[in-house]
Design a protein around this motif. Structure first.
Motif, PDB file in Angstrom:
ATOM      1  N   ASP A 129       0.993  -1.155   0.050  1.00 57.75           N
ATOM      2  CA  ASP A 129       0.041  -0.007  -0.145  1.00 57.75           C
ATOM      3  C   ASP A 129       0.842   1.391   0.054  1.00 57.75           C
ATOM      4  N   ILE A 130       0.846   2.064  -0.971  1.00 61.19           N
ATOM      5  CA  ILE A 130       1.480   3.414  -1.159  1.00 61.19           C
ATOM      6  C   ILE A 130       1.012   4.365  -0.140  1.00 61.19           C
ATOM      7  N   THR A 131       1.898   5.188   0.516  1.00 58.94           N
ATOM      8  CA  THR A 131       1.426   5.961   1.423  1.00 58.94           C
ATOM      9  C   THR A 131       1.855   7.580   1.087  1.00 58.94           C
ATOM     10  N   PHE A 132       2.713   7.698   0.333  1.00 61.72           N
ATOM     11  CA  PHE A 132       3.638   8.965   0.252  1.00 61.72           C
ATOM     12  C   PHE A 132       4.198   8.865  -1.375  1.00 61.72           C
ATOM     13  N   GLY A 171      17.723   6.646 -16.757  1.00 62.89           N
ATOM     14  CA  GLY A 171      18.254   5.952 -15.394  1.00 62.89           C
ATOM     15  C   GLY A 171      18.356   6.799 -14.281  1.00 62.89           C
ATOM     16  N   ASP A 172      17.891   8.043 -14.409  1.00 61.45           N
ATOM     17  CA  ASP A 172      18.084   9.202 -13.352  1.00 61.45           C
ATOM     18  C   ASP A 172      16.995   8.843 -12.440  1.00 61.45           C
ATOM     19  N   SER A 173      17.171   9.037 -11.188  1.00 59.98           N
ATOM     20  CA  SER A 173      16.284   8.969  -9.958  1.00 59.98           C
ATOM     21  C   SER A 173      15.570  10.281 -10.227  1.00 59.98           C
ATOM     22  N   VAL A 174      14.166  10.198 -10.120  1.00 56.93           N
ATOM     23  CA  VAL A 174      13.540  11.437 -10.423  1.00 56.93           C
ATOM     24  C   VAL A 174      12.318  11.613  -9.455  1.00 56.93           C
ATOM     25  N   ALA A 175      11.780  10.544  -8.721  1.00 60.30           N
ATOM     26  CA  ALA A 175      10.965  10.611  -7.836  1.00 60.30           C
ATOM     27  C   ALA A 175      10.973   9.633  -6.718  1.00 60.30           C
ATOM     28  N   PHE A 176      10.227   9.642  -5.703  1.00 59.28           N
ATOM     29  CA  PHE A 176      10.462   8.814  -4.569  1.00 59.28           C
ATOM     30  C   PHE A 176       9.033   8.291  -4.092  1.00 59.28           C
ATOM     31  N   VAL A 177       8.876   7.172  -3.900  1.00 60.07           N
ATOM     32  CA  VAL A 177       7.646   6.379  -3.303  1.00 60.07           C
ATOM     33  C   VAL A 177       7.727   5.856  -1.952  1.00 60.07           C
ATOM     34  N   GLU A 178       6.890   5.817  -1.252  1.00 61.35           N
ATOM     35  CA  GLU A 178       6.965   4.973   0.188  1.00 61.35           C
ATOM     36  C   GLU A 178       5.525   4.411   0.315  1.00 61.35           C
ATOM     37  N   SER A 179       5.913   3.254   1.054  1.00 56.91           N
ATOM     38  CA  SER A 179       4.844   2.379   1.039  1.00 56.91           C
ATOM     39  C   SER A 179       4.811   1.979   2.441  1.00 56.91           C
ATOM     40  N   LYS A 226       5.394  -1.197   3.301  1.00 60.17           N
ATOM     41  CA  LYS A 226       6.754  -2.165   3.069  1.00 60.17           C
ATOM     42  C   LYS A 226       7.788  -1.655   3.072  1.00 60.17           C
ATOM     43  N   ALA A 227       8.116  -0.439   2.038  1.00 59.17           N
ATOM     44  CA  ALA A 227       9.346  -0.222   1.579  1.00 59.17           C
ATOM     45  C   ALA A 227       9.240   1.390   1.038  1.00 59.17           C
ATOM     46  N   ALA A 228      10.490   1.654   0.771  1.00 57.33           N
ATOM     47  CA  ALA A 228      10.336   3.043   0.127  1.00 57.33           C
ATOM     48  C   ALA A 228      11.268   2.791  -1.093  1.00 57.33           C
ATOM     49  N   SER A 229      10.999   3.645  -2.173  1.00 63.92           N
ATOM     50  CA  SER A 229      11.954   3.227  -3.524  1.00 63.92           C
ATOM     51  C   SER A 229      11.819   4.669  -4.326  1.00 63.92           C
ATOM     52  N   ASP A 230      13.030   4.535  -5.114  1.00 61.70           N
ATOM     53  CA  ASP A 230      13.031   5.411  -5.973  1.00 61.70           C
ATOM     54  C   ASP A 230      12.231   5.212  -7.338  1.00 61.70           C
ATOM     55  N   VAL A 231      12.039   6.268  -8.181  1.00 65.12           N
ATOM     56  CA  VAL A 231      11.397   6.190  -9.241  1.00 65.12           C
ATOM     57  C   VAL A 231      12.363   6.545 -10.410  1.00 65.12           C
ATOM     58  N   TYR A 232      12.738   5.758 -11.560  1.00 69.13           N
ATOM     59  CA  TYR A 232      13.845   6.196 -12.393  1.00 69.13           C
ATOM     60  C   TYR A 232      13.065   6.397 -13.867  1.00 69.13           C
ATOM     61  N   THR A 233      13.590   7.460 -14.591  1.00 72.38           N
ATOM     62  CA  THR A 233      13.149   7.664 -15.857  1.00 72.38           C
ATOM     63  C   THR A 233      13.743   6.759 -16.706  1.00 72.38           C
ATOM     64  N   PRO A 234      12.902   6.019 -17.691  1.00 73.86           N
ATOM     65  CA  PRO A 234      13.328   5.191 -18.543  1.00 73.86           C
ATOM     66  C   PRO A 234      13.991   5.612 -19.823  1.00 73.86           C
ATOM     67  N   ILE A 235      13.745   6.946 -20.098  1.00 76.65           N
ATOM     68  CA  ILE A 235      14.226   7.666 -21.278  1.00 76.65           C
ATOM     69  C   ILE A 235      14.670   9.261 -20.780  1.00 76.65           C
ATOM     70  N   SER A 236      15.378  10.001 -21.600  1.00 76.68           N
ATOM     71  CA  SER A 236      15.887  11.067 -21.327  1.00 76.68           C
ATOM     72  C   SER A 236      14.792  12.214 -21.792  1.00 76.68           C
ATOM     73  N   GLY A 237      14.702  13.352 -21.093  1.00 74.19           N
ATOM     74  CA  GLY A 237      13.727  14.317 -21.552  1.00 74.19           C
ATOM     75  C   GLY A 237      13.522  15.559 -20.474  1.00 74.19           C
ATOM     76  N   VAL A 238      12.699  16.244 -20.784  1.00 72.68           N
ATOM     77  CA  VAL A 238      12.418  17.414 -19.866  1.00 72.68           C
ATOM     78  C   VAL A 238      10.997  17.018 -19.316  1.00 72.68           C
ATOM     79  N   ILE A 239      11.083  17.043 -18.063  1.00 73.96           N
ATOM     80  CA  ILE A 239       9.655  16.946 -17.278  1.00 73.96           C
ATOM     81  C   ILE A 239       8.608  18.119 -17.647  1.00 73.96           C
ATOM     82  N   CYS A 240       7.419  17.740 -18.278  1.00 75.99           N
ATOM     83  CA  CYS A 240       6.621  18.534 -18.705  1.00 75.99           C
ATOM     84  C   CYS A 240       5.330  18.457 -17.937  1.00 75.99           C
TER      85      CYS A 240
END
Length: 121
Positions: free
Chosen positions: A32-35, A48-56, A58-72
């Protein structure tokens, strides 16, 4: 068509805009995701950059971008209701980016390859 990386993020490109989320497998592993901590708008990111973070619960984890670009675009609804990801991981995006190198998609897995990858874990 969605493509996947080994960190369990998916990406779907429409024109020069890529929509990014996390796979059902990743959400099941997290519980269950909480944050959520979302990426910054207009940030230039590389594959491959870590761009976001998720907590649940059970765990905490980074979210990585699968390709390059500019967040829009970022999915600000996740800040208030992160649990929507548990309900529909494949239909809920985390962020969108303007693609800077479409060739990077060639190094990602298609759905069958990803399912085989997950089955091997």
């Amino acid at each position: 068509m969605k493509k996947y990386n080994e960190e369990h993020e998916w990406v779907e490109v429409n024109g020069d805009i890529a929509t990014v989320g996390v796979s059902t497998y990743a959400v099941e592993q997290l519980g269950d995701i909480t944050f959520f901590e979302l990426p910054e708008m207009d940030a230039e990111v590389s594959m491959g950059d870590s761009v976001a973070f998720v907590e649940s619960v059970k765990a905490a984890s980074d979210v990585y971008t699968p390709i390059s670009g500019v967040i829009c675009e970022i999915n600000e609804a996740l800040l208030d209701t992160p649990e929507v990801l548990n309900e529909d991981a494949m239909g809920t995006f985390i962020f969108k980016l303007k693609v800077s190198n479409e060739d990077e998609l060639n190094s990602l897995m298609n759905e069958d390859e990803y399912n085989n990858f997950v089955a091997s874990l």
